[in-house]
Design a protein around this motif. Sequence first.
Motif, PDB file in Angstrom:
ATOM      1  N   ILE A  18       8.068   5.838  -4.716  1.00  0.00           N
ATOM      2  CA  ILE A  18       6.795   6.086  -4.042  1.00  0.00           C
ATOM      3  C   ILE A  18       6.629   7.595  -3.919  1.00  0.00           C
ATOM      4  CG2 ILE A  18       5.529   5.855  -1.875  1.00  0.00           C
ATOM      5  CD1 ILE A  18       6.847   3.168  -1.470  1.00  0.00           C
ATOM      6  N   ILE A  19       5.528   8.109  -4.454  1.00  0.00           N
ATOM      7  CA  ILE A  19       5.299   9.553  -4.472  1.00  0.00           C
ATOM      8  C   ILE A  19       3.946   9.839  -3.843  1.00  0.00           C
ATOM      9  CG2 ILE A  19       5.122  11.611  -5.925  1.00  0.00           C
ATOM     10  CD1 ILE A  19       6.695  10.001  -8.055  1.00  0.00           C
ATOM     11  N   GLY A 229      -0.236  12.405   3.764  1.00  0.00           N
ATOM     12  CA  GLY A 229       0.507  11.504   2.894  1.00  0.00           C
ATOM     13  C   GLY A 229       0.004  10.078   2.916  1.00  0.00           C
ATOM     14  N   SER A 230      -1.264   9.907   3.283  1.00  0.00           N
ATOM     15  CA  SER A 230      -1.797   8.548   3.411  1.00  0.00           C
ATOM     16  C   SER A 230      -1.915   7.852   2.061  1.00  0.00           C
ATOM     17  CB  SER A 230      -3.158   8.576   4.112  1.00  0.00           C
ATOM     18  OG  SER A 230      -4.054   9.446   3.450  1.00  0.00           O
ATOM     19  N   SER A 231      -2.180   8.604   1.000  1.00  0.00           N
ATOM     20  CA  SER A 231      -2.311   8.017  -0.336  1.00  0.00           C
ATOM     21  C   SER A 231      -1.093   8.377  -1.184  1.00  0.00           C
ATOM     22  CB  SER A 231      -3.594   8.514  -1.009  1.00  0.00           C
ATOM     23  OG  SER A 231      -4.735   8.068  -0.297  1.00  0.00           O
ATOM     24  N   TYR A 232      -0.694   7.446  -2.040  1.00  0.00           N
ATOM     25  CA  TYR A 232       0.518   7.656  -2.829  1.00  0.00           C
ATOM     26  C   TYR A 232       0.505   6.739  -4.043  1.00  0.00           C
ATOM     27  CZ  TYR A 232       1.696   3.632   0.112  1.00  0.00           C
ATOM     28  OH  TYR A 232       1.658   2.423   0.769  1.00  0.00           O
ATOM     29  N   ILE A 234       2.905   4.221  -6.655  1.00  0.00           N
ATOM     30  CA  ILE A 234       4.133   3.439  -6.804  1.00  0.00           C
ATOM     31  C   ILE A 234       4.396   3.278  -8.295  1.00  0.00           C
ATOM     32  CG2 ILE A 234       5.326   1.281  -6.287  1.00  0.00           C
ATOM     33  CD1 ILE A 234       3.419   0.873  -3.955  1.00  0.00           C
ATOM     34  N   THR A 235       5.565   3.678  -8.736  1.00  0.00           N
ATOM     35  CA  THR A 235       5.893   3.591 -10.154  1.00  0.00           C
ATOM     36  C   THR A 235       6.438   2.207 -10.500  1.00  0.00           C
ATOM     37  OG1 THR A 235       8.155   4.383  -9.858  1.00  0.00           O
ATOM     38  CG2 THR A 235       6.449   6.042 -10.178  1.00  0.00           C
TER      39      THR A 235
END
Length: 241
Positions: A18-19, A229-232, A234-235
Amino acid sequence: MTLEQTFPGLRDAPGGAIISLLDNVFDITGPATELMAAMTQERSALLVSQIMALDPNWKFQSLSFPTTWEGQKNQLNDLRLQRAATYVRVKGELGPMQVETMRMIQDMADRAYARAVRLDEIGKLRGRLSREEAIGTYVDNAVRTDLRMVYRRYAVKGIGSDIRVNRREYDTSNAERTYRRPDARVGNIAYDVTLSRKTMKNPQIRGFFNADFRPDHVIIIRPRQLGPGSSYIITRSEMVK
């Protein structure tokens, strides 16, 4: 701008990582000074040249550079979208549209959340759900409606196939066919608008990754009013199921 530039470390991230979105990556910040105006005009000129290189028949429908700061920002955002749409139409490349779709959804979610909170405060937010569920439903519907309108306005090629808004994405890997509905999909990227944090432990997110189009990433977009950091992103993990 690419997804790797907006999410630092994405290129080398392990599956399931998660980035967070780079803070203010899409903002044009700062006072409306002569320097900022000059920088914005320079960016606009660069975008115009890039679009014309892709499509020599393209015409920039503007008489002059806007005089107001708001107008200058709007012109820059418009040119970003025109460039992304031209990449799809001329070269079939979805990368720029993936970034612009994320930028649009973030802005739409922020504005819809602010409206929903205001409606709730004056007792006009419809629905019999909890406050959070009612706000979330309002934001979801507003973003989907606005996104469809923008895609139509820019005549984005590929809508309904590689570029989709709230459409069923099937998983036919099992005997019983199932599906999930991302809020949007651009190529191999799925987008989910939500108020709550989600991870690979969430069945919905696993369902996105298990869909037949096998996304490389799922981008979680939450209103920025909810905090840093609300949006990120997921790989993908090959252990998904």
